[in-house]
Design an enzyme around this catalytic site. Structure first.
Site, short mmCIF file in Angstrom:
data_model
loop_
_atom_site.label_atom_id
_atom_site.label_comp_id
_atom_site.label_asym_id
_atom_site.label_seq_id
_atom_site.Cartn_x
_atom_site.Cartn_y
_atom_site.Cartn_z
N GLU A 104 -47.60 -22.90 -62.31
CA GLU A 104 -48.65 -22.56 -63.28
C GLU A 104 -48.01 -21.97 -64.53
O GLU A 104 -47.06 -21.21 -64.44
CB GLU A 104 -49.63 -21.57 -62.65
CG GLU A 104 -50.36 -22.14 -61.44
CD GLU A 104 -51.33 -21.16 -60.81
OE1 GLU A 104 -51.52 -20.06 -61.38
OE2 GLU A 104 -51.91 -21.48 -59.75
N HIS A 135 -56.72 -21.56 -62.55
CA HIS A 135 -56.62 -20.31 -61.78
C HIS A 135 -57.59 -19.25 -62.31
O HIS A 135 -57.20 -18.14 -62.68
CB HIS A 135 -55.18 -19.76 -61.83
CG HIS A 135 -54.86 -18.87 -60.67
ND1 HIS A 135 -53.59 -18.73 -60.17
CD2 HIS A 135 -55.64 -18.06 -59.91
CE1 HIS A 135 -53.59 -17.87 -59.16
NE2 HIS A 135 -54.84 -17.44 -58.99
N ARG A 174 -53.59 -20.40 -52.52
CA ARG A 174 -52.35 -20.42 -53.27
C ARG A 174 -51.87 -21.85 -53.40
O ARG A 174 -51.96 -22.65 -52.47
CB ARG A 174 -51.28 -19.56 -52.60
CG ARG A 174 -51.44 -18.06 -52.85
CD ARG A 174 -51.20 -17.72 -54.31
NE ARG A 174 -51.27 -16.30 -54.61
CZ ARG A 174 -52.36 -15.69 -55.07
NH1 ARG A 174 -53.47 -16.37 -55.23
NH2 ARG A 174 -52.33 -14.41 -55.35
#
Length: 329
Positions: free
Chosen positions: A253, A272, A224
């Site tokens: 993000e 991601h 994370r």
């Protein structure tokens, strides 16, 4: 008995839940409408796992879903004190992302060792520059996060002859405890983060940590984003405290176009995507349908998250639930 109501916090494309048609009342909702719908739902599918809306919308002492499932491995975007303190069951998508993420990490390790970024840049410049690359066999890696993802990363690295130390919160059998991390990181060629985000892990990779690593070492994060102090990592790369890094997750993000991270030397940035292989959404949908059928039949659910810990504890961790299909993230 009336049909149960399944609320879906939607994303595009929506989930395929065909087998549930006619058996459950499915209501799709966006972030703005979530708070109004939650008290009327029996179950909630968080299909938009990038959203923080559940934390803000979760009802206090009023009616609420009996089960929440997120189509992701991490649950940090969902957990709030009200949800953690409730009797609502929380499950995640364990079993979908382990292999793809481990393969992605292996690809990054190989790319660094064989200097694939340098080769591509030299090709772009039409420059013939012979050099030596690194042999992986015999190098040392530390994988932080002893759940299924970390274990699969360990297995693939071991297959290439990398000596891997797996680090979890609690020391047990072949797993090192958190107290061993600094010592192991100081000797490692690769430090790989695959741990869940909790209050213990937030900001754990900072200037102090990068200062412990060898100048030839590389850091990879597929856990994370908030676990890494991004400014400290950028500074460590510029100062050449470490040789390189790769981030697939970020504090915010999507990464802003004006972020300094795009231009940090030695840093690979990816959006991601480490767990997202062709067909991954279909697999997530199939997993949820199977879990829903078990839930509707009153059977125990797999992938039950310990809401106090913020992840699924391994069965060999003291205090982990017995008789439930659980493993640490």
């Amino acid at each position: 008995m009336s049909e149960p109501t399944l609320l879906v916090l939607d994303a595009d494309p929506p989930p395929r839940l065909g087998r549930l048609t006619g058996r459950v009342r499915i209501r799709s909702v966006d972030e703005a409408g979530l708070a109004a719908e939650l008290p009327h739902a029996d179950a909630l599918l968080v299909w938009d796992f990038t959203s923080d809306a559940v934390r803000a919308a979760w009802p206090g002492d009023g009616p609420r879903p009996r089960w929440v499932h997120t189509a992701s491995a991490g649950v940090d975007r969902l957990l709030c004190p009200e949800l953690a303190g409730s009797d609502t069951v929380l499950t995640n998508a364990r079993g979908i992302f382990e292999q793809p993420i481990a393969e992605y990490v292996l690809g990054l390790v190989l790319a660094f060792a064989k200097d694939v970024p340098g080769t591509l840049e030299l090709q772009r410049r039409r420059s013939w520059h012979h050099r030596e690359s690194q042999q992986l066999a015999g190098t040392r890696a530390v994988v932080v996060g002893a759940g299924p993802i970390g274990r699969e990363i360990t297995r693939l690295l071991n297959a290439l002859g990398v000596q891997v130390a797996l680090v979890g919160r609690t020391a047990r059998r072949t797993i090192h405890g958190a107290d061993d991390l600094d010592r192991l990181a100081a000797l490692a060629d690769w430090v790989i983060c695959a741990a869940p985000l909790t209050e213990r892990t937030r900001g754990m990779f900072d200037a102090r940590f990068f200062g412990l690593m060898q100048p030839s070492a590389r850091f990879i994060n597929v856990g994370r984003g908030p676990m890494v102090v991004e400014g400290d990592l950028a500074d460590a790369l510029r100062r050449r405290w470490i040789a390189g890094a790769a981030l697939d997750v970020f504090q915010h993000e999507p990464l802003a176009p004006d972020s300094e991270l795009w231009d940090v030397p030695g840093l690979i940035v990816s959006p991601h995507m480490s767990g997202d292989t062709v067909g991954w959404r279909d697999r997530l949908g199939e997993q949820f349908v199977e879990m829903y059928e078990r839930w509707a039949a009153g059977e125990p659910l797999p992938n039950v998250v310990d809401k106090q810990r913020g992840y699924i504890p391994s069965p060999d961790v003291p205090g982990a639930p017995n008789g439930v299909d659980t493993s640490a993230h």
